[in-house]
Design an enzyme around this catalytic site. Structure first.
Site, PDB file in Angstrom:
ATOM      1  N   GLY A  18     -30.942   3.436 -16.984  1.00  0.00           N
ATOM      2  CA  GLY A  18     -30.037   2.289 -17.128  1.00  0.00           C
ATOM      3  C   GLY A  18     -29.086   2.248 -15.956  1.00  0.00           C
ATOM      4  N   GLY A  20     -26.933  -0.114 -15.216  1.00  0.00           N
ATOM      5  CA  GLY A  20     -25.848  -1.076 -15.441  1.00  0.00           C
ATOM      6  C   GLY A  20     -24.528  -0.451 -15.004  1.00  0.00           C
ATOM      7  N   ALA A  21     -23.432  -1.078 -15.410  1.00  0.00           N
ATOM      8  CA  ALA A  21     -22.120  -0.616 -14.950  1.00  0.00           C
ATOM      9  C   ALA A  21     -21.838   0.820 -15.413  1.00  0.00           C
ATOM     10  CB  ALA A  21     -21.043  -1.574 -15.459  1.00  0.00           C
ATOM     11  N   ALA A 146     -16.266  -0.104 -16.627  1.00  0.00           N
ATOM     12  CA  ALA A 146     -16.632  -0.417 -15.246  1.00  0.00           C
ATOM     13  C   ALA A 146     -17.149  -1.842 -15.205  1.00  0.00           C
ATOM     14  CB  ALA A 146     -17.702   0.544 -14.753  1.00  0.00           C
ATOM     15  N   LYS A 203     -15.610   5.557 -33.439  1.00  0.00           N
ATOM     16  CA  LYS A 203     -15.792   4.585 -32.337  1.00  0.00           C
ATOM     17  C   LYS A 203     -16.426   3.299 -32.877  1.00  0.00           C
ATOM     18  CE  LYS A 203     -15.838   3.059 -28.039  1.00  0.00           C
ATOM     19  NZ  LYS A 203     -17.059   2.675 -27.486  1.00  0.00           N
ATOM     20  N   ASN A 211     -14.898  -5.925 -31.000  1.00  0.00           N
ATOM     21  CA  ASN A 211     -15.968  -6.679 -30.334  1.00  0.00           C
ATOM     22  C   ASN A 211     -16.231  -8.039 -30.976  1.00  0.00           C
ATOM     23  OD1 ASN A 211     -15.913  -4.114 -29.219  1.00  0.00           O
ATOM     24  ND2 ASN A 211     -18.046  -4.155 -28.665  1.00  0.00           N
ATOM     25  N   ASN A 221      -8.616  -8.273 -25.697  1.00  0.00           N
ATOM     26  CA  ASN A 221      -8.442  -7.325 -26.805  1.00  0.00           C
ATOM     27  C   ASN A 221      -7.020  -7.357 -27.376  1.00  0.00           C
ATOM     28  OD1 ASN A 221     -11.013  -6.671 -26.059  1.00  0.00           O
ATOM     29  ND2 ASN A 221     -10.577  -4.588 -25.400  1.00  0.00           N
TER      30      ASN A 221
HETATM   31  O1  PAF Z   1     -17.214  -2.497 -26.086  1.00  0.00           O
HETATM   32  C1  PAF Z   1     -16.094  -2.470 -25.550  1.00  0.00           C
HETATM   33  O2  PAF Z   1     -15.625  -3.442 -24.934  1.00  0.00           O
HETATM   34  C2  PAF Z   1     -15.291  -1.186 -25.610  1.00  0.00           C
HETATM   35  O3  PAF Z   1     -16.060  -0.210 -26.288  1.00  0.00           O
HETATM   36  C3  PAF Z   1     -13.904  -1.304 -26.249  1.00  0.00           C
HETATM   37  C4  PAF Z   1     -13.369   0.085 -26.516  1.00  0.00           C
HETATM   38  C5  PAF Z   1     -13.944  -2.115 -27.518  1.00  0.00           C
HETATM   39  C6  PAF Z   1     -12.893  -1.878 -25.287  1.00  0.00           C
HETATM   40  O4  PAF Z   1     -13.118  -3.182 -24.902  1.00  0.00           O
END
Ligand code: PAF
Length: 320
Positions: A18, A20-21, A146, A203, A211, A221
């Site tokens: 992967g 990606g960033a 990133a 998490k 999200n 956020n």
């Molecule tokens: O998915 C994301 O954007 C990140 O995991 C988080 C911690 C919600 C911050 O934007």
């Protein structure tokens, strides 16, 4: 006549699936860590069957841009069989299609680390690895951020903790663990947790709140700290804590809520990955975030109306 493949020299010890960033960020951090060996022992794995050399650019947190030459291993490169540690940095919905076809090309001793938002792919990968107990699986999550400036240029935009823990199969060797500790640089925390699932559910709670709500309300956020979201956030967390308990994971709703609000504050100016996926008309990870909560709730015959509603609303924005 048998077609024997010779393994070219300079085989990488660590590969990142992967580009990606986050994959490129891990690449730069592993290559420039104190535990990095002289010469480069790390490569990326691309989508193409053939291998290429690629110049990468990395803009660090102080705004300095570094260039490096990276090996992008093709999916048919016999050097895959030399890789001891495979870091999987694709999105949750890409894990099975990107990783499973590679499994029989990897060394029987290769250790795999999954690093994505959400939960679910670990069940599929653990099942695929079951007949190969000498391979092992570690799960993790990172709150580092990133941004891709172009395909091969990324910018480090956010500090955060990376949490990892052994899940099944053979354990990670002390040498590879020390190599992973190289991700702990620039004062960024790297934590090892045993068992790991509780931190991944923690998490999951952060992602299950931030999200979908930022994607649905088109906001950064930080806006989620406003009072208008308080009741809905509390309900999402309450449902998640209940499902986790039935899955054998004890979470403290007060601590989870405090952690969710802490991340909202720490990343106030950021646009979540789901906000960005929706804005760019890409698939989202909703099926592995609120969708995973709904899936596990169904197994335990629990009702999770708030998570179910978010799942349906995000799928309407952007089928995933
Ligand atoms: O998915 C994301 O954007 C990140 O995991 C988080 C911690 C919600 C911050 O934007």
């Amino acid at each position: 006549m048998a077609n024997t493949l010779t393994i070219p020299s300079n085989s990488p010890n660590i590969a990142i699936l992967g580009a990606g960033a986050i994959g490129q960020l891990m690449y730069h951090q592993l290559c420039h860590s104190d535990s990095a060996l002289p010469g480069n022992d790390t490569a990326l794995i691309g989508r193409q069957p053939h291998t290429q050399q690629q110049q990468l650019q990395f803009t660090d947190h102080s705004g300095l841009t570094h260039s490096s030459d990276a090996l992008i291993l093709g999916t048919n490169d016999p050097r895959l069989a030399e890789v001891s540690l495979l870091l999987v940095c694709v999105k949750a919905y890409q894990v099975a299609t990107a990783l499973l076809p590679l499994l029989n090309k990897l060394s029987p001793l290769c250790h795999i680390v999954l690093l994505h938002n959400g939960l679910g792919p670990h069940l599929v990968v653990a099942e695929a690895l079951a007949p190969h107990p000498s391979q092992g699986l570690t799960l993790g999550t990172t709150s580092q951020a990133a941004l891709k400036i172009s395909q091969w240029h990324i910018k480090h935009t956010g500090f955060g903790v990376t949490q990892l823990g052994y899940y099944c199969g053979s354990e990670l060797s002390a040498g590879l663990k020390a190599r992973m500790d190289g991700l702990h640089r620039d004062n960024q925390a790297l934590e090892w947790h045993q068992p790991v699932l509780a931190v991944l559910w923690q998490k999951l709670a952060i992602n299950a709140v931030i999200n979908p709500l930022t994607a649905l309300h088109h906001c950064a956020n930080g806006q989620l700290a406003n009072d208008e979201y308080w009741l809905q956030i509390a309900a999402i967390i309450e449902e998640l804590v209940h499902v986790a308990k039935c899955d054998g994971i004890e979470l403290d709703p007060v601590l989870i809520s405090a952690r969710v609000y802490q991340v909202i504050k720490l990343t106030a100016a950021n646009y979540s990955s789901m906000y960005q996926d929706v804005a760019h008309h890409r698939a989202t990870e909703i099926n592995y975030i609120n969708g995973y909560i709904c899936q596990q709730a169904q197994l335990h015959r629990l009702a999770v109306p708030h998570n179910q509603q978010l799942l349906e609303q995000v799928l309407q924005l952007n089928p995933s």
